[in-house]
Design a protein around this motif. Sequence first.
Motif, mmCIF file in Angstrom:
data_model
loop_
_atom_site.group_PDB
_atom_site.id
_atom_site.type_symbol
_atom_site.label_atom_id
_atom_site.label_comp_id
_atom_site.label_asym_id
_atom_site.label_seq_id
_atom_site.Cartn_x
_atom_site.Cartn_y
_atom_site.Cartn_z
ATOM 1 N N LEU A 139 21.451 -5.305 16.016
ATOM 2 C CA LEU A 139 22.414 -5.302 17.110
ATOM 3 C C LEU A 139 22.350 -3.971 17.856
ATOM 4 O O LEU A 139 22.327 -3.930 19.091
ATOM 5 C CB LEU A 139 23.822 -5.536 16.557
ATOM 6 N N PHE A 140 22.258 -2.872 17.096
ATOM 7 C CA PHE A 140 22.252 -1.544 17.715
ATOM 8 C C PHE A 140 20.877 -1.173 18.268
ATOM 9 O O PHE A 140 20.786 -0.398 19.216
ATOM 10 C CB PHE A 140 22.749 -0.502 16.710
ATOM 11 N N VAL A 141 19.812 -1.730 17.707
ATOM 12 C CA VAL A 141 18.500 -1.555 18.336
ATOM 13 C C VAL A 141 18.517 -2.208 19.711
ATOM 14 O O VAL A 141 17.993 -1.657 20.693
ATOM 15 C CB VAL A 141 17.387 -2.155 17.459
ATOM 16 N N GLY A 142 19.142 -3.380 19.807
ATOM 17 C CA GLY A 142 19.290 -4.035 21.103
ATOM 18 C C GLY A 142 20.145 -3.228 22.064
ATOM 19 O O GLY A 142 19.840 -3.138 23.260
ATOM 20 N N VAL A 143 21.226 -2.616 21.557
ATOM 21 C CA VAL A 143 22.069 -1.750 22.397
ATOM 22 C C VAL A 143 21.238 -0.623 22.995
ATOM 23 O O VAL A 143 21.370 -0.288 24.188
ATOM 24 C CB VAL A 143 23.245 -1.177 21.578
ATOM 25 N N ALA A 144 20.364 -0.039 22.188
ATOM 26 C CA ALA A 144 19.512 1.044 22.676
ATOM 27 C C ALA A 144 18.630 0.568 23.827
ATOM 28 O O ALA A 144 18.503 1.232 24.866
ATOM 29 C CB ALA A 144 18.652 1.593 21.534
ATOM 30 N N MET A 145 18.009 -0.598 23.663
ATOM 31 C CA MET A 145 17.114 -1.099 24.704
ATOM 32 C C MET A 145 17.884 -1.464 25.970
ATOM 33 O O MET A 145 17.430 -1.190 27.086
ATOM 34 C CB MET A 145 16.347 -2.315 24.187
ATOM 35 N N VAL A 151 22.029 -10.077 22.188
ATOM 36 C CA VAL A 151 23.436 -9.707 22.301
ATOM 37 C C VAL A 151 23.574 -8.185 22.382
ATOM 38 O O VAL A 151 24.338 -7.648 23.201
ATOM 39 C CB VAL A 151 24.243 -10.262 21.120
ATOM 40 N N GLY A 152 22.824 -7.476 21.533
ATOM 41 C CA GLY A 152 22.878 -6.015 21.557
ATOM 42 C C GLY A 152 22.441 -5.455 22.895
ATOM 43 O O GLY A 152 23.053 -4.509 23.418
ATOM 44 N N ALA A 153 21.380 -6.026 23.476
ATOM 45 C CA ALA A 153 20.909 -5.558 24.782
ATOM 46 C C ALA A 153 21.973 -5.775 25.848
ATOM 47 O O ALA A 153 22.181 -4.922 26.725
ATOM 48 C CB ALA A 153 19.620 -6.274 25.155
ATOM 49 N N SER A 154 22.680 -6.904 25.775
ATOM 50 C CA SER A 154 23.751 -7.178 26.730
ATOM 51 C C SER A 154 24.900 -6.180 26.565
ATOM 52 O O SER A 154 25.452 -5.675 27.548
ATOM 53 C CB SER A 154 24.265 -8.610 26.554
ATOM 54 N N VAL A 155 25.241 -5.897 25.316
ATOM 55 C CA VAL A 155 26.279 -4.902 25.052
ATOM 56 C C VAL A 155 25.844 -3.533 25.576
ATOM 57 O O VAL A 155 26.633 -2.783 26.163
ATOM 58 C CB VAL A 155 26.591 -4.824 23.544
ATOM 59 N N GLY A 156 24.567 -3.206 25.372
ATOM 60 C CA GLY A 156 24.054 -1.913 25.826
ATOM 61 C C GLY A 156 24.128 -1.755 27.329
ATOM 62 O O GLY A 156 24.511 -0.679 27.827
ATOM 63 N N THR A 157 23.779 -2.815 28.067
ATOM 64 C CA THR A 157 23.863 -2.722 29.523
ATOM 65 C C THR A 157 25.317 -2.570 29.977
ATOM 66 O O THR A 157 25.616 -1.807 30.895
ATOM 67 C CB THR A 157 23.248 -3.960 30.191
ATOM 68 N N GLY A 158 26.223 -3.292 29.310
ATOM 69 C CA GLY A 158 27.634 -3.178 29.663
ATOM 70 C C GLY A 158 28.223 -1.834 29.295
ATOM 71 O O GLY A 158 29.077 -1.294 30.009
ATOM 72 N N ALA A 217 21.490 -17.147 23.746
ATOM 73 C CA ALA A 217 21.828 -16.516 22.469
ATOM 74 C C ALA A 217 22.513 -17.499 21.523
ATOM 75 O O ALA A 217 22.315 -17.450 20.306
ATOM 76 C CB ALA A 217 22.729 -15.301 22.710
ATOM 77 N N VAL A 218 23.312 -18.400 22.078
ATOM 78 C CA VAL A 218 23.985 -19.416 21.259
ATOM 79 C C VAL A 218 22.987 -20.478 20.802
ATOM 80 O O VAL A 218 22.989 -20.917 19.636
ATOM 81 C CB VAL A 218 25.134 -20.065 22.054
#
Length: 419
Positions: A221-227, A345-352, A61-62
């Motif tokens: 970011l929030f689309v990634g959280v959803a996934m 990043v959003g997907a990582s946040v979503g899994t956490g 991601a970085v």
Amino acid sequence: MATGYLEILRARHATRLLVGTLVGRLPNATAAIAIVLFVRAQGGSYSLAGALAAVYGVANAVGQPVLGRLVDLRGQPRVQLPAAVLSALAMAVFAFVGIEPRAAAYASVAAAGLFTPPLEGGLRALWSSVLHREEQVHRAYAMDAVAQEVMFTVGPLLVTVCASLWSPQAALLVLNVLGVLGALSVVVSAPSRAWRSAPREAHWLGALRSPGLLALLGAFLFVGVAMGSITVASVPYADGHGGDHVYGWLMAGLGFGALIGGMAYGARQWAGEPARRLQVLVAFLAVCYLPLTLMPGAVAMTFLTVLAGVFLAPVIACAFVLVDRHAPAGTVTEAFSWLVTMFTVGASVGTGLAGPVVEAGGAQWGFAVPAAAGAVALLVLISTGRVLAVAAHGAVVAVGSENDPNRALEPRLGSGDRA
């Protein structure tokens, strides 16, 4: 439906660029499962496997926007191929050294993630030089999103096949060799060698100085959280409805739904402002997550995951158009790379986030997370709609030979990248 895609694939260099990019991205698409299988084969714990996979993801991601900016400044061949080689070498070190010493294991997977070449952003920068009509470029974005779903379905299968036939170590090595070959195929092509970013204004923020791009990244970011959350919420549901094979069907359903949606979206030309269209697509995406909270039997639930995936590829394809429009001149690769980073990043946040939610309220509450995240993404798009509706470009760039006095001027997409 297939006619429009075939027209794109018949364009000179298009198939080579698409296939080369997909093959070049295999190491990234399969990194998490390949690392987990390798660590377990070495006798490491699931915690260690998860930590190493997370380090790879964070480093990736970085690295994506940093390397994307270098591509915009130096060109594709000078950055993409060396990065692919360095990433593959770092993963080879991990494969041969193993999980001990731990510092070497963490350093090698971090380097592999950091140097992963931004082939995804690079391909989208090339489409407007290979396909000269705007509607073709938009359709190529949809085809690109569909191809991603195929890659993320086939990639893990390749890992498991290689691990079964040979070993998890061999899987790591083979996939990274394929990745280098894919990157090589792209960067030696004429469009990649000829591509130059549009002249850019020197600014330390690079692509992030665009308000429209920032708005889009906030939504994604929030689309990634959803996934990310839906993959976690599906685990306890599968545990109660048949086990691992049910989980596999649910994940396949998401991918198949995205495949259907992407093909349907790219089969026609869309009128109207893409910012407004993205709002509608994200609204449908959020609504289609809601039925998952009903948690019916496994067969019906699989059909619901297909429905939940239908609007993902269209959302991604429409976002590509907006990224192209709002990226400041000379930053298109970096801008696309930022979209990839924000989604990751959003997907990582979503899994956490989904883990504690599932522990507190069960799978049903876990499935509520993607619907809520989709709703927040929609709110971000609505609140920033005025910014997103304003195109950040409008310049014309020269097309044709530098010495041709009669060359045409053609309005181009986005930030004016050119070959």
